[in-house]
Every structure is written in structure tokens, then in C-alpha cells.
Motif scaffolding. Structure first.
Motif, PDB file in Angstrom:
ATOM      1  N   LYS A 179       0.816  -1.203   0.000  1.00 35.14           N
ATOM      2  CA  LYS A 179       0.000   0.000   0.000  1.00 35.14           C
ATOM      3  C   LYS A 179       0.859   1.266   0.000  1.00 35.14           C
ATOM      4  CE  LYS A 179      -3.587   0.064   2.686  1.00 35.14           C
ATOM      5  NZ  LYS A 179      -4.443   0.010   3.887  1.00 35.14           N
ATOM      6  N   GLY A 180       2.079   1.214   0.597  1.00 35.94           N
ATOM      7  CA  GLY A 180       2.914   2.412   0.638  1.00 35.94           C
ATOM      8  C   GLY A 180       4.376   2.071   0.875  1.00 35.94           C
ATOM      9  N   GLY A 183       6.463   6.248   3.063  1.00 34.87           N
ATOM     10  CA  GLY A 183       5.490   7.346   3.249  1.00 34.87           C
ATOM     11  C   GLY A 183       4.689   7.697   2.010  1.00 34.87           C
ATOM     12  N   LEU A 184       5.054   7.159   0.844  1.00 39.51           N
ATOM     13  CA  LEU A 184       4.308   7.436  -0.383  1.00 39.51           C
ATOM     14  C   LEU A 184       3.222   6.370  -0.511  1.00 39.51           C
ATOM     15  CD1 LEU A 184       3.960   9.153  -2.940  1.00 39.51           C
ATOM     16  CD2 LEU A 184       5.663   7.673  -4.059  1.00 39.51           C
ATOM     17  N   MET A 185       1.927   6.744  -0.241  1.00 38.50           N
ATOM     18  CA  MET A 185       0.838   5.786  -0.148  1.00 38.50           C
ATOM     19  C   MET A 185      -0.010   5.804  -1.419  1.00 38.50           C
ATOM     20  SD  MET A 185       1.471   4.625   2.888  1.00 38.50           S
ATOM     21  CE  MET A 185      -0.007   3.662   3.196  1.00 38.50           C
ATOM     22  N   GLU A 186      -0.779   4.726  -1.581  1.00 40.66           N
ATOM     23  CA  GLU A 186      -1.712   4.685  -2.712  1.00 40.66           C
ATOM     24  C   GLU A 186      -2.782   5.773  -2.531  1.00 40.66           C
ATOM     25  OE1 GLU A 186      -3.977   1.104  -2.970  1.00 40.66           O
ATOM     26  OE2 GLU A 186      -4.507   1.094  -0.827  1.00 40.66           O
ATOM     27  N   PHE A 187      -3.321   6.236  -3.655  1.00 41.87           N
ATOM     28  CA  PHE A 187      -4.350   7.278  -3.724  1.00 41.87           C
ATOM     29  C   PHE A 187      -3.838   8.658  -3.340  1.00 41.87           C
ATOM     30  CE2 PHE A 187      -6.963   3.494  -2.179  1.00 41.87           C
ATOM     31  CZ  PHE A 187      -7.168   3.007  -3.473  1.00 41.87           C
ATOM     32  N   ASP A 188      -2.480   8.782  -3.075  1.00 36.47           N
ATOM     33  CA  ASP A 188      -1.961  10.113  -2.777  1.00 36.47           C
ATOM     34  C   ASP A 188      -2.017  11.011  -4.006  1.00 36.47           C
ATOM     35  OD1 ASP A 188      -1.456   9.462  -0.160  1.00 36.47           O
ATOM     36  OD2 ASP A 188       0.734   9.246  -0.368  1.00 36.47           O
ATOM     37  N   TYR A 189      -2.013  10.441  -5.182  1.00 36.40           N
ATOM     38  CA  TYR A 189      -2.045  11.207  -6.434  1.00 36.40           C
ATOM     39  C   TYR A 189      -3.265  10.814  -7.290  1.00 36.40           C
ATOM     40  CZ  TYR A 189       2.639  13.045  -5.540  1.00 36.40           C
ATOM     41  OH  TYR A 189       3.706  13.708  -4.990  1.00 36.40           O
ATOM     42  N   SER A 193      -3.972   6.028  -8.361  1.00 38.04           N
ATOM     43  CA  SER A 193      -2.529   5.996  -8.069  1.00 38.04           C
ATOM     44  C   SER A 193      -2.229   4.874  -7.067  1.00 38.04           C
ATOM     45  CB  SER A 193      -2.075   7.339  -7.496  1.00 38.04           C
ATOM     46  OG  SER A 193      -2.729   7.614  -6.261  1.00 38.04           O
ATOM     47  N   TYR A 223       5.693   3.632  -8.665  1.00 37.42           N
ATOM     48  CA  TYR A 223       4.471   4.326  -8.188  1.00 37.42           C
ATOM     49  C   TYR A 223       3.793   4.973  -9.425  1.00 37.42           C
ATOM     50  CZ  TYR A 223       1.305   7.088  -5.373  1.00 37.42           C
ATOM     51  OH  TYR A 223       0.154   7.644  -4.785  1.00 37.42           O
ATOM     52  N   THR A 225       0.592   6.977 -11.169  1.00 35.66           N
ATOM     53  CA  THR A 225      -0.441   7.969 -10.819  1.00 35.66           C
ATOM     54  C   THR A 225      -1.715   7.806 -11.626  1.00 35.66           C
ATOM     55  OG1 THR A 225       0.520   9.490 -12.444  1.00 35.66           O
ATOM     56  CG2 THR A 225       1.289   9.663 -10.156  1.00 35.66           C
TER      57      THR A 225
END
Length: 227
Positions: A179-180, A183-189, A193, A223, A225
């Protein structure tokens, strides 16, 4: 009176005769006896001197024989000592030679360039190239040691641990889902994403926990987007 004179004369004559006979005896016989005694004394002295000489010669012979025996004994001792020293020296030399043979490392055959290249290729093949690419570019990249049965998720987790990056997941085993990362998680973009992976440039149809890698594979976590 005549008889008395006769007897007196006779007595005087007898006295003279006796005195003369005694003188003749002393003159003739006594010197001979003294000469004999002198000769006997000389003979005795010569015998004594001869005995002394003989005793001296005997003592000298004894001393010379003792000296010879001493010399022979000392020579024997010296020979024994020399033999013992030689044997000890020979033994020490043999021990030193055996110790040198034992201490000398066995010479390894020189490796040829082809063997070195083959070994380097084997070392390269026995690893997995793992890349983590975020929105702004590559976040981490390195080779991790390959192990039998290693999955795509296992390779990601090893690289993330080496770089002290956190990995957020859901599920376990073959059903694990990333999922991440760091610190870069899914749906952040956006709604589409998230993280996905590809092996040797292609996206597998299996989940990261179910896909088993081979030696020399390249795993890239990306990752995306737009799904």
C-alpha cells in the motif's frame, strides 16, 4: 840362672814370633777382607741402583700406560659427544625441515582470467537487481542476495530495510499487497494511483507475494499515478 835366661829368651822370641805373625796376618788377610767388603758394598749399591732404575722405568711405563688409557678414554668420550651432537643436529635439521614443510602453505593454482570472469558472472547471477521508483524518480536501487523461493515482495522488503524505508502492506503470504513505500501511499495522487511492480520489464499477472524470482532477475517497483 841359665835356665831362667833360656826361658826368658824363649818367651821373648815367642812374643816376637806372635807379634810378627799377627802383623803378617793383618798385612795379608785384613786388607783382602776389607777389599771384599768394599766390593760387596759396591755390588750391593749397584744392585740397589739397578732396582731403583728398574722401579723408575716401571713407574714411567705405568705412567705412560695410564696416560695412554686416559687419552683413549678422552678420545672415546669426545667421539661419543661428537656423534651425539651430530645426531642432535641432524634431528633438529629434520624437525626444522618438517616444520617448514608443514608451515609452508600449499600453493594454489593461479586462476586464469576466464575463471575470474566466470566467478564474477556467477556472483552477479546470484543476486537480484531491485529498483524503487517514485513520483520524482528513483528512490533506491541495489543488488540483494538471491535466495531460493524469494518472491518479488521479499526482494522489495530487503532493499527497503537496507535503506531504512518503511513498507505498508495488507494481507499476508502470497496474498500480500503493497500500500505504501517510505510514506508514499496509494491514492496520494488520485483514485488510480498506487504501487505496482514489473520483472525484467514486464508486469506479472501474479501478486508480489506469489511471484517467485530467479537468479539474475530485475524487479522494479513503480508508483503509478494513473493506474
Amino acid at each position: 840362672m841359665n835356665k831362667t835366661k833360656k826361658y826368658t829368651l824363649i818367651f821373648i822370641v815367642l812374643c816376637f814370633i806372635f807379634i810378627g805373625g799377627a802383623g803378617i796376618y793383618h798385612t795379608c788377610f785384613v786388607p783382602n777382607q776389607e777389599a771384599k767388603e768394599v766390593v760387596e758394598n759396591k755390588e750391593t749399591e749397584s744392585e740397589v741402583s739397578q732396582q731403583v732404575d728398574v722401579s723408575k722405568e716401571t713407574s714411567q711405563q705405568d705412567e705412560s700406560s695410564q696416560e695412554k688409557e686416559k687419552k683413549q678414554t678422552s678420545q672415546k668420550k669426545e667421539k661419543k659427544t661428537e656423534q651425539k651432537t651430530e645426531s642432535q643436529t641432524t634431528k633438529k635439521i629434520d624437525e626444522d625441515a618438517s616444520n617448514q614443510k608443514t608451515s609452508e602453505p600449499k600453493q594454489q593454482p593461479q586462476e586464469t582470467l576466464e575463471e575470474v570472469e566466470e566467478e564474477s558472472q556467477i556472483e552477479e547471477v546470484a543476486s537480484i537487481n531491485v529498483i524503487i521508483t517514485g513520483v520524482d524518480g528513483v528512490m533506491a536501487q541495489d543488488y540483494v542476495e538471491f535466495e531460493e523461493g524469494m518472491s518479488a515482495y521479499d526482494a522489495l522488503k530487503i532493499l527497503a530495510d537496507n535503506y531504512e524505508m518503511t513498507v505498508k502492506i495488507s494481507g499476508i503470504g502470497q496474498a500480500v499487497y503493497v500500500k505504501g513505500i517510505n510514506g508514499l501511499m496509494e491514492f496520494d495522487y488520485g483514485g488510480q494511483s498506487g504501487w505496482k511492480y514489473k520483472v525484467n520489464g514486464a508486469y506479472p499477472s501474479l501478486g508480489a507475494g506469489a511471484y517467485i524470482l530467479k537468479d539474475g532477475d530485475q524487479v522494479e517497483w513503480i508508483y503509478s499515478t494513473n493506474g
